[in-house]
Structures are given as structure tokens and as C-alpha cells.
Design a protein around this motif. Structure first.
Motif, short mmCIF file in Angstrom:
data_model
loop_
_atom_site.label_atom_id
_atom_site.label_comp_id
_atom_site.label_asym_id
_atom_site.label_seq_id
_atom_site.Cartn_x
_atom_site.Cartn_y
_atom_site.Cartn_z
N LEU A 173 -48.20 -21.24 26.39
CA LEU A 173 -48.32 -20.70 27.74
C LEU A 173 -48.11 -21.74 28.80
CD1 LEU A 173 -51.90 -18.82 27.44
CD2 LEU A 173 -49.54 -17.95 27.58
N ALA A 174 -48.53 -23.07 28.56
CA ALA A 174 -48.02 -24.20 29.56
C ALA A 174 -46.47 -24.14 29.61
CB ALA A 174 -48.64 -25.61 29.09
N TRP A 175 -45.69 -24.18 28.64
CA TRP A 175 -44.19 -24.25 28.44
C TRP A 175 -43.43 -22.89 28.47
CZ3 TRP A 175 -41.62 -28.76 28.59
CH2 TRP A 175 -42.31 -29.94 28.80
N ARG A 176 -44.15 -21.73 28.66
CA ARG A 176 -43.49 -20.65 28.74
C ARG A 176 -42.43 -20.40 29.53
NH1 ARG A 176 -47.57 -15.51 29.51
NH2 ARG A 176 -47.88 -16.70 31.22
N ASP A 177 -42.50 -20.91 30.88
CA ASP A 177 -41.35 -20.69 31.74
C ASP A 177 -40.13 -21.46 31.41
OD1 ASP A 177 -43.27 -18.79 32.65
OD2 ASP A 177 -43.83 -20.12 34.21
N LYS A 178 -40.38 -22.59 30.52
CA LYS A 178 -39.32 -23.31 30.28
C LYS A 178 -38.54 -23.20 29.02
CE LYS A 178 -41.79 -27.24 32.48
NZ LYS A 178 -43.02 -26.49 32.83
N VAL A 179 -39.04 -22.07 28.15
CA VAL A 179 -38.27 -21.57 27.16
C VAL A 179 -38.23 -19.91 26.98
CG1 VAL A 179 -38.91 -23.53 25.73
CG2 VAL A 179 -40.34 -21.33 25.87
N GLN A 180 -37.40 -19.64 26.26
CA GLN A 180 -37.04 -18.27 26.00
C GLN A 180 -37.44 -17.62 24.94
OE1 GLN A 180 -33.04 -16.90 27.50
NE2 GLN A 180 -32.68 -18.97 28.35
N LEU A 181 -38.67 -18.28 24.52
CA LEU A 181 -39.33 -17.76 23.23
C LEU A 181 -40.57 -16.89 23.66
CD1 LEU A 181 -39.56 -21.43 21.63
CD2 LEU A 181 -37.96 -19.48 21.19
N VAL A 182 -40.65 -15.84 22.70
CA VAL A 182 -41.90 -14.85 23.12
C VAL A 182 -42.64 -14.81 21.67
CG1 VAL A 182 -40.25 -13.53 24.62
CG2 VAL A 182 -40.49 -13.05 22.06
N PRO A 183 -43.99 -14.49 21.81
CA PRO A 183 -44.76 -14.20 20.66
C PRO A 183 -44.13 -13.03 19.83
CG PRO A 183 -45.91 -14.50 22.56
CD PRO A 183 -44.60 -14.25 22.95
N GLN A 184 -44.10 -13.55 18.38
CA GLN A 184 -43.77 -12.66 17.22
C GLN A 184 -44.82 -12.34 16.33
OE1 GLN A 184 -40.94 -11.20 17.55
NE2 GLN A 184 -39.62 -12.63 18.79
N VAL A 185 -45.64 -13.07 16.39
CA VAL A 185 -46.95 -12.75 15.64
C VAL A 185 -48.31 -13.61 16.30
CG1 VAL A 185 -48.05 -13.19 13.14
CG2 VAL A 185 -45.77 -12.85 13.28
N GLU A 186 -49.25 -12.73 16.38
CA GLU A 186 -50.57 -13.47 17.04
C GLU A 186 -51.76 -12.50 16.71
OE1 GLU A 186 -50.75 -12.93 21.38
OE2 GLU A 186 -49.07 -11.82 21.27
N GLY A 187 -52.85 -12.99 16.72
CA GLY A 187 -54.07 -12.32 16.52
C GLY A 187 -54.88 -12.30 15.17
N ASP A 188 -53.91 -12.62 14.25
CA ASP A 188 -54.28 -12.90 12.68
C ASP A 188 -55.40 -13.96 12.61
OD1 ASP A 188 -54.45 -13.72 9.65
OD2 ASP A 188 -52.83 -11.96 9.85
N SER A 189 -56.51 -13.78 11.89
CA SER A 189 -57.55 -14.60 11.64
C SER A 189 -57.02 -15.98 10.99
CB SER A 189 -58.50 -14.05 10.55
OG SER A 189 -58.19 -13.68 9.33
N LEU A 190 -55.82 -15.87 10.29
CA LEU A 190 -55.15 -17.03 9.58
C LEU A 190 -54.78 -18.16 10.59
CD1 LEU A 190 -53.18 -15.61 6.83
CD2 LEU A 190 -55.20 -16.90 6.42
#
Length: 252
Positions: A173-190
Motif C-alpha cells: 500500500l505504501a508503494w502502490r502509487d509507484k508501481v503497476q502491480l495489483v493484488p492477485q491473491v489475498e485473504g487466505d489464512s496461509l
């Protein structure tokens, strides 16, 4: 050599109320706490309240733990729970305490061409566990690159190569505006990401600043600091980058 010279000087002039060593705290910690900006927010408060000055050593959790094991740090803040437990149980660290958590994300190019790197950091250890889950140990082939860098640098590298990587949510989140990457996997307990603070055991490293390390560890788990941790990031991102956990049951 500096500490030897310091000891000689102090034996000559013993009237100083504080030695250079006792007024400095060596903090070994993961790059994620630095790159997300959390420590920039907390350290000035600790220094103002206590009179200590913190020397920050931001490396992977594996390196941070090794610095503490050798006595080259006074206190360690890391996110590698299994490795922490081994060293704490072996007597290298005291008072392993839960501080906070967030989670990891797998981020990549927005087009997501794959369709869902190695420095023994906490992130790398989590990645190794995920590879083991899918039966690939270790990854191989030209499609896999180990960055061997901190979290922010790894995000930038993945962005340049249009690749995928694992990031803790706070650094992303701190670097989100500096890169063009987006979350593809999130929310898993692992992908749970938990941080502990540990004081270095002076029995194994008599040169450490025991009082300073304990003061910083106590500061992190104090109610006022926990409130600051919980508020960090809300005004900029609309969500907490780290969730405070001090005093809660510790499963890790």
C-alpha cells in the motif's frame, strides 16, 4: 573496535552519567516495517520519551535474527515465527512478545498473464512454505528469479519485469502509487503475517544494551504505542497497515 575504545575511555572518565553504548539501542528488524513507514512514525516518539537513540538495521528477518543471536543487536522485531521460536527456545532471546499483524498479498501485472523471491527473510520463508504446499521444492526454471532485496526494492523489480511477487500489505500500500502491480491473491489464512519483538539474552552476548532493548520492546507493546500502530495508515489509505496484537493470545 569502537566498543573496545569506548570501554577504555569510560575507564579513564567514569563520571559520565550515560555511556555512548547505553544511550544507543541497536534495533534489527525486517525491511517491511521500514519500507511501510511505520518506524519513521514510532522511533522519534520512543527517542523523545526515553532519551535513547535508535540505530536501525533493516534486513530480512533471517538476518535480523542472526544479528540478535550473535549479540550484534539489542532487540529484534521480525516476522518469521518458526525461526523465532527455535532461537527463543534455545535461550538466545528473552520475552518474545506479540506486537501486530497484517497479511501478505501475491501481486502481479493487472493483465495477470500467469493466471494464478531468496534471502531467508520472513517473506521468503512464507514463500517457501507456499511452494511446499504445492509440491515444488525448490522452484526452478528461467521463470523464477530471486531478488535478494528488501520488500520495496522487490516490488519495484517485479514491476519492471512485469512479474509476480509476495508482499506484505503495508509495504504494498505504501508503494502502490509507484508501481503497476495489483493484488492477485489475498485473504487466505496461509498469508497471515505476524510480528514479534524479542530482547537479546545478555547471557549469550554480554555486550548488548539490555536496558535499552527492553525499553524498546516495552514501548512497542505499550497501550499508547499499540493505538498508534492501529491508526497508522488510516488517514492515507483508509485502513490500518498493521493491526495491534499486544496482550492477545499468541498462536505463533
Amino acid at each position: 573496535m569502537e566498543r573496545v575504545l569506548l570501554a577504555v575511555l569510560l575507564s579513564i572518565v567514569p563520571s559520565f552519567p550515560l555511556t555512548a553504548q547505553s544511550s544507543q539501542v541497536l534495533l534489527a528488524t525486517t525491511t517491511s516495517t521500514r519500507d511501510a513507514g511505520l518506524l519513521d512514525s514510532l522511533l522519534p516518539i520512543f527517542e523523545r520519551q526515553t532519551g535513547y537513540r535508535v540505530k536501525l538495521i533493516a534486513v530480512g528477518s533471517g538476518q535480523a535474527l542472526e544479528l540478535g543471536r550473535r549479540g550484534d543487536a539489542d532487540v529484534v522485531l521480525s516476522h518469521a515465527p518458526q525461526a523465532e521460536r527455535v532461537l527463543a527456545d534455545s535461550g538466545y532471546f528473552l520475552n518474545r512478545r506479540l506486537v501486530m499483524h497484517n497479511d501478505f498479498l501475491i501481486v502481479g501485472p493487472a493483465a495477470d498473464p500467469a493466471g494464478p523471491r531468496g534471502d531467508q527473510s520472513g517473506t521468503h520463508k512464507l514463500e517457501q512454505a507456499l511452494w511446499k504446499q504445492v509440491g515444488i521444492t525448490p522452484p526452478s526454471g528461467g521463470w523464477y528469479v530471486e531478488s535478494g532485496q528488501g520488500m520495496a526494492a522487490t516490488l519495484q523489480m517485479a514491476d519492471q519485469k512485469r512479474a509476480y511477487t509476495i508482499s506484505d500489505r503495508a509495504t504494498y500500500l505504501a508503494w502502490r502509487d509507484k508501481v503497476q502491480l495489483v493484488p492477485q491473491v489475498e485473504g487466505d489464512s496461509l498469508l497471515y503475517n505476524v510480528y514479534h519483538v524479542m530482547e537479546v539474552n545478555p547471557k549469550n552476548a554480554p555486550r548488548v544494551n539490555t536496558a535499552g532493548g527492553k525499553a524498546f520492546a516495552d514501548f512497542l507493546v505499550a497501550p499508547a504505542t499499540q493505538a498508534l500502530i492501529g491508526d497508522f495508515g488510516k488517514s492515507r489509505f483508509g485502513q490500518s497497515l498493521f493491526l495491534p496484537d499486544a496482550g492477545k493470545p499468541d498462536r505463533w
